[in-house]
Write a protein that holds these residues in place. Sequence first.
Motif, mmCIF file in Angstrom:
data_model
loop_
_atom_site.group_PDB
_atom_site.id
_atom_site.type_symbol
_atom_site.label_atom_id
_atom_site.label_comp_id
_atom_site.label_asym_id
_atom_site.label_seq_id
_atom_site.Cartn_x
_atom_site.Cartn_y
_atom_site.Cartn_z
ATOM 1 N N ASP A 179 70.575 14.084 -0.197
ATOM 2 C CA ASP A 179 71.745 13.495 -0.845
ATOM 3 C C ASP A 179 71.762 11.997 -0.554
ATOM 4 O OD1 ASP A 179 72.851 15.906 -1.911
ATOM 5 O OD2 ASP A 179 73.425 16.445 0.135
ATOM 6 N N LEU A 180 71.728 11.188 -1.611
ATOM 7 C CA LEU A 180 71.678 9.733 -1.493
ATOM 8 C C LEU A 180 73.009 9.133 -1.925
ATOM 9 C CD1 LEU A 180 70.063 7.021 -1.155
ATOM 10 C CD2 LEU A 180 69.504 7.233 -3.593
ATOM 11 N N LYS A 181 73.499 8.181 -1.133
ATOM 12 C CA LYS A 181 74.727 7.478 -1.480
ATOM 13 C C LYS A 181 74.546 5.992 -1.183
ATOM 14 C CE LYS A 181 79.727 7.387 -0.530
ATOM 15 N NZ LYS A 181 80.829 8.018 0.255
ATOM 16 N N ILE A 182 74.882 5.143 -2.142
ATOM 17 C CA ILE A 182 74.789 3.691 -1.960
ATOM 18 C C ILE A 182 76.104 3.056 -2.392
ATOM 19 C CG2 ILE A 182 73.609 1.568 -2.665
ATOM 20 C CD1 ILE A 182 71.094 3.183 -3.057
ATOM 21 N N ILE A 183 76.615 2.156 -1.552
ATOM 22 C CA ILE A 183 77.860 1.436 -1.851
ATOM 23 C C ILE A 183 77.540 -0.051 -1.947
ATOM 24 C CG2 ILE A 183 80.203 0.917 -1.105
ATOM 25 C CD1 ILE A 183 80.145 3.496 0.545
ATOM 26 N N ILE A 184 77.890 -0.658 -3.074
ATOM 27 C CA ILE A 184 77.682 -2.085 -3.296
ATOM 28 C C ILE A 184 79.051 -2.755 -3.378
ATOM 29 C CG2 ILE A 184 76.569 -3.833 -4.736
ATOM 30 C CD1 ILE A 184 74.623 -1.803 -3.667
ATOM 31 N N LYS A 185 79.225 -3.896 -2.670
ATOM 32 C CA LYS A 185 80.482 -4.647 -2.731
ATOM 33 C C LYS A 185 80.214 -6.083 -3.147
ATOM 34 C CE LYS A 185 83.024 -1.962 0.733
ATOM 35 N NZ LYS A 185 83.779 -2.002 2.024
ATOM 36 N N ASP A 186 81.151 -6.650 -3.911
ATOM 37 C CA ASP A 186 81.037 -8.061 -4.254
ATOM 38 C C ASP A 186 81.855 -8.896 -3.272
ATOM 39 O OD1 ASP A 186 83.706 -8.005 -5.096
ATOM 40 O OD2 ASP A 186 83.202 -7.879 -7.223
ATOM 41 N N ASN A 187 81.894 -10.205 -3.487
ATOM 42 C CA ASN A 187 82.498 -11.114 -2.514
ATOM 43 C C ASN A 187 84.015 -11.071 -2.456
ATOM 44 O OD1 ASN A 187 80.484 -12.781 -0.973
ATOM 45 N ND2 ASN A 187 79.676 -13.063 -3.043
ATOM 46 N N ASP B 108 65.919 2.145 -10.908
ATOM 47 C CA ASP B 108 64.822 1.737 -11.787
ATOM 48 C C ASP B 108 64.077 2.933 -12.379
ATOM 49 O OD1 ASP B 108 65.623 -0.751 -11.046
ATOM 50 O OD2 ASP B 108 63.715 -1.392 -10.211
ATOM 51 N N LYS B 109 64.063 4.046 -11.654
ATOM 52 C CA LYS B 109 63.406 5.263 -12.149
ATOM 53 C C LYS B 109 64.264 6.449 -11.752
ATOM 54 C CE LYS B 109 59.043 7.847 -11.902
ATOM 55 N NZ LYS B 109 57.696 7.905 -11.274
ATOM 56 N N LYS B 110 64.724 7.210 -12.736
ATOM 57 C CA LYS B 110 65.645 8.307 -12.469
ATOM 58 C C LYS B 110 65.007 9.347 -11.546
ATOM 59 C CE LYS B 110 68.313 7.860 -16.734
ATOM 60 N NZ LYS B 110 68.786 8.523 -17.981
ATOM 61 N N ILE B 111 65.834 9.793 -10.579
ATOM 62 C CA ILE B 111 65.337 10.773 -9.614
ATOM 63 C C ILE B 111 66.280 11.968 -9.485
ATOM 64 C CG2 ILE B 111 64.104 9.032 -8.268
ATOM 65 C CD1 ILE B 111 66.437 9.089 -6.269
ATOM 66 N N GLY B 112 67.433 11.938 -10.146
ATOM 67 C CA GLY B 112 68.442 12.983 -9.979
ATOM 68 C C GLY B 112 67.908 14.382 -10.271
ATOM 69 N N PHE C 91 77.089 4.625 -5.912
ATOM 70 C CA PHE C 91 76.040 5.364 -6.633
ATOM 71 C C PHE C 91 75.678 6.584 -5.789
ATOM 72 C CE2 PHE C 91 71.620 6.539 -7.189
ATOM 73 C CZ PHE C 91 71.443 6.524 -8.568
ATOM 74 N N GLU C 92 75.685 7.771 -6.397
ATOM 75 C CA GLU C 92 75.325 8.995 -5.683
ATOM 76 C C GLU C 92 74.377 9.827 -6.532
ATOM 77 O OE1 GLU C 92 78.621 10.652 -2.876
ATOM 78 O OE2 GLU C 92 79.622 10.096 -4.743
ATOM 79 N N THR C 93 73.407 10.430 -5.880
ATOM 80 C CA THR C 93 72.499 11.339 -6.568
ATOM 81 C C THR C 93 71.869 12.283 -5.548
ATOM 82 O OG1 THR C 93 70.728 11.454 -8.220
ATOM 83 C CG2 THR C 93 70.395 9.928 -6.400
ATOM 84 N N GLN C 94 71.193 13.277 -6.072
ATOM 85 C CA GLN C 94 70.495 14.247 -5.218
ATOM 86 C C GLN C 94 69.067 14.376 -5.732
ATOM 87 O OE1 GLN C 94 71.072 18.802 -5.275
ATOM 88 N NE2 GLN C 94 72.441 18.131 -3.619
ATOM 89 N N PHE C 95 68.125 14.393 -4.802
ATOM 90 C CA PHE C 95 66.724 14.566 -5.197
ATOM 91 C C PHE C 95 66.024 15.441 -4.163
ATOM 92 C CE2 PHE C 95 66.812 10.851 -2.430
ATOM 93 C CZ PHE C 95 65.705 11.035 -1.618
ATOM 94 N N PHE C 96 64.779 15.795 -4.467
ATOM 95 C CA PHE C 96 63.992 16.667 -3.603
ATOM 96 C C PHE C 96 62.667 15.980 -3.280
ATOM 97 C CE2 PHE C 96 66.792 19.179 -6.163
ATOM 98 C CZ PHE C 96 67.325 20.118 -5.288
ATOM 99 N N GLU D 3 75.106 -0.864 1.286
ATOM 100 C CA GLU D 3 74.887 0.103 2.360
ATOM 101 C C GLU D 3 74.511 1.442 1.755
ATOM 102 O OE1 GLU D 3 77.765 2.073 5.591
ATOM 103 O OE2 GLU D 3 77.240 -0.003 6.051
ATOM 104 N N GLY D 4 73.519 2.098 2.354
ATOM 105 C CA GLY D 4 73.076 3.389 1.839
ATOM 106 C C GLY D 4 72.925 4.420 2.934
ATOM 107 N N THR D 5 73.088 5.672 2.546
ATOM 108 C CA THR D 5 72.863 6.787 3.463
ATOM 109 C C THR D 5 72.039 7.866 2.773
ATOM 110 O OG1 THR D 5 74.938 7.881 2.810
ATOM 111 C CG2 THR D 5 75.015 6.421 4.742
ATOM 112 N N LEU D 6 71.220 8.543 3.563
ATOM 113 C CA LEU D 6 70.514 9.748 3.130
ATOM 114 C C LEU D 6 71.025 10.884 4.003
ATOM 115 C CD1 LEU D 6 66.708 9.022 2.464
ATOM 116 C CD2 LEU D 6 68.363 10.069 0.906
ATOM 117 N N ASN D 7 71.651 11.842 3.353
ATOM 118 C CA ASN D 7 72.191 13.001 4.075
ATOM 119 C C ASN D 7 73.136 12.551 5.192
ATOM 120 O OD1 ASN D 7 70.384 14.635 2.481
ATOM 121 N ND2 ASN D 7 68.746 13.993 3.888
#
Length: 565
Positions: free
Chosen positions: A540-548, A477-481, A555-560, A506-510
């Motif tokens: 380092d943020l990573k999110i994996i979305i799966k459908d049925n 919703d708001k860019k953070i890269g 989705f991957e990005t890096q922020f501070f 599912e998401g992970t931070l680092n």
Amino acid sequence: MKFIWLFCCCTAMALGQNQYPKDYFRSPLDIPLQLSGNFGELRPNHFHSGFDFKTQKKEGFNVYAVAEGYISRIKIAENGYGKAIYINHPNGFTTVYGHLQSGFGEVEKLIKREQYKAKSFEIDVTFSPNDFLVKKDDIIAISGNTGGSDGPHLHFEIRDTQSEKIINPMYFGFDEVLKDSKRPMLNSVLVYPLGQNSAVNQSKRPIAVSISQQADGSYIAEKVTAFGQLGFGITTFDYDDVSWNANGIFRVQTFLNGKTDFRYQFETFSFDETRYVNALIDYGRYKKTGQRVQKLFAEKPYPLSVIQSGSNNGVISVTSNVNQNYKIEIADFSENLTKVFIPIAYAPMNIEVDKEPVDSKYWVKTNKENIFTQENVTVTIPANAFLKDFNMDFEVKNGLLHLHDDVEPAFANMTITFEDSLIAEKDRSKMFIGTVDGKKIYYYNTKRYKNSFTVYSKYLGDYKLFKDSMPPKIKIDKKIGGQWISQQEAIQFTIYDDLSGIKSYEGTLNGQWILLEYEPKTKKLIHRFSDGIVAEGKNDLKIIIKDNVGNSTIFETQFFRSQKP
């Protein structure tokens, strides 16, 4: 924090029917109580199992433990009650608080611990009496709008702890704050000719009966002329003195020639029977018009405990040379009554309105298993799935199964199987059976075996085999890269899938799992930095979305971010 359960089990006593404590429970809110839904109210596929308390069209009110006890269960779900807390009390009852925004204080910490332990937003955890004690007046949660909620409110229930039956909260003294001096409102009366050899007012179809209100508030109906068998139905609702919106009624009782004929009252019921709301109402009329007519008869008995009826189950036989008097009484919990008087007379008559024609060669017999096959589709209907026999419109055309219109309620799953040997092996995992409602497609959990695809459903309607090869979509919703976002409290995403729907996220931070809260109504996915997973500096943020059907998007990005004040 761990608390010690101080209540002795022997203090819990088994209360008999109607022995409900009137002054044991306080209000779960500290604002004036108003209802947006009451106990037993007619809802899609269920009776409402508690009270919906208004929260002034906003979230964020304190929710209180209504009495001492211990938190016995926490259930967090995307639908249903959303975020819900259950408290067992030493008097043998359980209270339930649903659609919460969050827990409060130590309760919210407990919820987060369980979610991180399970690595899942959705959890259903039970607790022992010595795990988490609460006192009356403790703040346990913040009111919200989570789950299957149409707007901010608090869902509140009282259950018998042992049997898990739901009980009308009015019996526990809530009638003292939800004052009601108004009679229930009557919108309409319908009369139903029942069986092939019956007619009412020259019609073989259900028709409305004209009613006129009298000075004392009661109603007198026009004379019903009929032969054969008939039953009545009503549309009705109730207002109390403080809530200002229509809610369900408490009791309906009918009398034939002065004797009780058919009765139902919303004191208590079990979750196992709540789907029989579809038997109590005229389901076909509801699906066609949205109008819920409450039937005051049962052509075939069904196991709904709120109903008490005589041997005829509310069905009235009209025979020659006998005039009959029929009365309907509609009551709210405060015993405000609305009465309807209906004279019934026998009359042979010419039929001006015949039954609706059904052009179908398929006949559903309720007392046996029915198996229908056409082209590549087989439908198996188990015995007693429906309450009556009927002609079913069954057709397969251009891959679309038309399984009648959804005007007959089912109470057991039908099995629907599509065979398709032309589908390539690599595509089979992407196939599913969905229902088609206009332009909308709804996913059904589909079991696959070689060339066959099977679903289990309680709904008539249109079904088709679909292929979903497109991955779900995710948008931040708001860019953070590459940015410093030290002032942000959370990161939020919009996720959606155009066909089979979102199954998991599912998401992970680092590399460490993080909690992502999902709200299907808004399609929002959010992670709050207060969970304490975010690192100082680079993340380092990573999110994996799966459908049925297994399509996925990463989705991957890096922020501070700095956590220093």
